[in-house]
Scaffold this active site. Structure first.
Site, PDB file in Angstrom:
ATOM      1  N   ASN A 113       0.775  -1.342   0.035  1.00  0.00           N
ATOM      2  CA  ASN A 113       0.417   0.077  -0.084  1.00  0.00           C
ATOM      3  C   ASN A 113       1.269   1.031  -0.365  1.00  0.00           C
ATOM      4  OD1 ASN A 113      -1.977   2.603   0.321  1.00  0.00           O
ATOM      5  ND2 ASN A 113      -2.649   1.113   2.375  1.00  0.00           N
TER       6      ASN A 113
ATOM      7  N   ARG B 184      -2.421  -2.060  -3.706  1.00  0.00           N
ATOM      8  CA  ARG B 184      -3.868  -0.910  -3.518  1.00  0.00           C
ATOM      9  C   ARG B 184      -3.388   0.286  -4.881  1.00  0.00           C
ATOM     10  NH1 ARG B 184      -4.318   4.391  -0.160  1.00  0.00           N
ATOM     11  NH2 ARG B 184      -6.050   5.216  -1.068  1.00  0.00           N
TER      12      ARG B 184
ATOM     13  N   HIS C  44     -11.382   5.358  -1.475  1.00  0.00           N
ATOM     14  CA  HIS C  44     -11.555   4.610  -0.213  1.00  0.00           C
ATOM     15  C   HIS C  44     -12.073   3.057  -0.391  1.00  0.00           C
ATOM     16  CE1 HIS C  44     -10.442   8.795   1.991  1.00  0.00           C
ATOM     17  NE2 HIS C  44      -9.432   8.241   1.250  1.00  0.00           N
TER      18      HIS C  44
ATOM     19  N   HIS D  22     -14.534   7.875   6.211  1.00  0.00           N
ATOM     20  CA  HIS D  22     -13.169   7.133   6.427  1.00  0.00           C
ATOM     21  C   HIS D  22     -12.572   8.619   6.939  1.00  0.00           C
ATOM     22  CE1 HIS D  22      -9.644   5.220   4.974  1.00  0.00           C
ATOM     23  NE2 HIS D  22      -9.403   6.349   4.919  1.00  0.00           N
TER      24      HIS D  22
ATOM     25  N   ARG E  34      -6.635  19.105   1.109  1.00  0.00           N
ATOM     26  CA  ARG E  34      -7.356  18.819  -0.184  1.00  0.00           C
ATOM     27  C   ARG E  34      -8.614  19.697   0.022  1.00  0.00           C
ATOM     28  NH1 ARG E  34      -7.316  12.559  -1.627  1.00  0.00           N
ATOM     29  NH2 ARG E  34      -5.780  12.138   0.141  1.00  0.00           N
TER      30      ARG E  34
ATOM     31  N   ASP F 152      -2.333  18.423  10.037  1.00  0.00           N
ATOM     32  CA  ASP F 152      -2.048  16.900  11.092  1.00  0.00           C
ATOM     33  C   ASP F 152      -3.688  17.561  11.827  1.00  0.00           C
ATOM     34  OD1 ASP F 152      -2.169  16.071  13.091  1.00  0.00           O
ATOM     35  OD2 ASP F 152      -0.109  14.948  12.417  1.00  0.00           O
TER      36      ASP F 152
ATOM     37  N   GLY G 129      -7.499   6.777  10.711  1.00  0.00           N
ATOM     38  CA  GLY G 129      -6.407   7.714  11.642  1.00  0.00           C
ATOM     39  C   GLY G 129      -7.718   9.022  12.544  1.00  0.00           C
ATOM     40  N   ILE G 130      -8.011   9.501  11.636  1.00  0.00           N
ATOM     41  CA  ILE G 130      -9.301  10.532  12.637  1.00  0.00           C
ATOM     42  C   ILE G 130     -10.359   9.697  13.071  1.00  0.00           C
ATOM     43  CG2 ILE G 130      -9.705  12.513  12.354  1.00  0.00           C
ATOM     44  CD1 ILE G 130      -7.920  13.551  10.718  1.00  0.00           C
ATOM     45  N   GLY G 131     -10.989   8.944  12.411  1.00  0.00           N
ATOM     46  CA  GLY G 131     -12.930   8.408  12.994  1.00  0.00           C
ATOM     47  C   GLY G 131     -12.438   7.730  13.706  1.00  0.00           C
TER      48      GLY G 131
ATOM     49  N   GLU H  41      -7.476  -2.267   5.684  1.00  0.00           N
ATOM     50  CA  GLU H  41      -6.612  -2.465   3.782  1.00  0.00           C
ATOM     51  C   GLU H  41      -5.482  -3.452   3.677  1.00  0.00           C
ATOM     52  OE1 GLU H  41      -7.607   2.388   2.435  1.00  0.00           O
ATOM     53  OE2 GLU H  41      -5.304   2.024   3.744  1.00  0.00           O
TER      54      GLU H  41
END
Length: 402
Positions: free
Chosen positions: A13, A99, A187, A214, A247, A288, A333-335, A385
């Site tokens: 990945n 991936r 995703h 996600h 983004r 971040d 990561g955040i979720g 993943e």
């Protein structure tokens, strides 16, 4: 008669500055290979660090390198592969699963990659410039390392293939849709894994209406019914939908026309949208979330509030597409780690959906975080993943063997 020996699978990945790998053991006739080890080499070309951890948590290697030692994806792949080989017990892998973010119109299922396929996938690089070149660089490095070893590409867009035509359209001339200008979604490997994990845990949701969030440096939501993708927030490229680390997310196309009219070049516009917007652009501090949480800058809090607001908006839209909502799931990561963000999102949604948190469960990042009075369940399920890549690659490999 000696027992049949399991076969070894490597997953790759690759991102812009990191490469994650997995080593799996596959047994003929079984769907899901067994994890043996995971590796991650990040900071490529800047501050490379390689970590390899066995499935039982044993640290196999944790090494830092000088930037010039791991300057590009090919060097990173070769280094991490050498370390994984120590766990191969003198057995070479039978395949590598990769991936690949964008499959375009032509690739809606895993496929074995050769140089011809690689060239076709390269034409999609403008649609995912932060990811596709690095995904393909890893495949190229693997082909150079061992041309005879099967390479299988697994696509983030594949899970979203086959949706209703209405979900794929833009309000543009239909001829453009026929040429491939359509909403693909991303995703997908993460959404597929998490939805399967949730259904395994709560079989009654197998036919349910789910929204999975996600949330990481790249962020998107997906509406899933009976295990199938129905709608999502991303579209033609990985820019659409939610604001992300750097983004922009959804933006009025009139803004882009205005900027072009002001003399910004296409290259500058691409840099703005992909690398200078989102949480970074609003905050002026960082992409971040951890640094934004620690910052005293008012715009850092503004960026987080906007992020939570947009997530809640999109949950409502996707629930409308599903005709209801049975469960909301946070991942990535955040979720998975930011309890405060989950609380912010649910605060927006509570009046509409009756979602209530168990505050203690949420603070400890428990699996089920909805309270007893919540009308729908709310979950935190770590994504994986690499496992879904291994599963898809192993299935195709078995089908293609005599």
């Amino acid at each position: 008669m000696s027992p049949v020996q399991d076969e070894l699978i490597v997953t790759v990945n690759a991102g812009s500055s990191s490469i994650k790998t997995g080593l799996f053991s596959g047994r003929r006739g079984e769907d899901q290979p067994r994890l043996l080890a995971r590796g991650k080499l990040d900071g490529i070309g800047v501050a490379p660090r390689l970590q390899v951890v066995m499935a039982d948590g044993t640290i196999m290697q944790d090494t830092s390198f000088e930037p010039e030692q791991i300057a590009n994806m090919q060097a990173a792949f070769q280094q991490i592969y050498r370390v994984l080989e120590e766990g191969l017990q003198d057995r070479p892998p039978v395949l590598i699963g990769h991936r690949v973010v964008h499959g375009g119109m032509d690739f809606s299922a895993p496929v074995r990659v050769d140089h011809t396929t690689l060239a076709r996938l390269k034409t999609l690089e403008p649609l995912a410039p932060l990811h596709q070149p690095h995904n393909l660089a890893a495949i190229h490095a693997a082909l150079e390392h061992d041309p005879q070893l099967p390479q299988i590409a697994c696509f983030d867009t594949a899970f979203h293939a086959g949706r209703n035509e209405i979900s794929q359209l833009f309000g543009l001339p239909y001829a453009l849709y026929e040429q491939g200008v359509r909403r693909y979604g991303f995703h997908g490997l993460s959404f597929e894994y998490v939805s399967q994990r949730l259904i395994d845990k709560t079989p009654e949701l197998a036919t349910g209406k789910l929204v999975i969030a996600h949330l990481g440096n790249g962020s998107s939501l997906c509406a899933i019914e009976a295990g199938r993708s129905i709608e999502m927030t991303t579209g033609f490229s990985a820019l659409d939908g939610l604001p992300m680390g750097s983004r922009c997310g959804a933006v009025d196309p009139g803004v882009l026309l205005y900027l072009l009219g002001q003399g910004i070049s296409v290259d500058e516009l691409e840099k703005l949208l992909y690398r200078q917007s989102g949480l970074l652009g609003i905050s002026g501090v960082s992409s971040d979330m951890r640094k934004l949480r620690a910052s005293n800058e008012p715009r850092a809090a503004l960026a987080i509030d906007y992020y939570a607001y947009r997530i809640a908006q999109e949950v409502g839209r996707l629930a409308t597409c599903l005709g209801g909502l049975d469960a909301l799931v946070f991942t990535a990561g955040i979720g998975e780690k930011d309890a405060e963000l989950r609380a912010q999102v649910l605060q927006h949604l509570a009046p509409l959906f009756g979602l209530q948190l168990d505050d203690a469960a949420n603070r400890r990042n428990a699996e089920l975080i909805s309270g007893t009075s919540s009308t729908r369940s709310v979950w935190v399920i770590p994504t994986d993943e690499e496992s879904i890549i291994a599963r898809h690659a192993w299935k195709l490999y078995q089908e293609q063997q005599p």
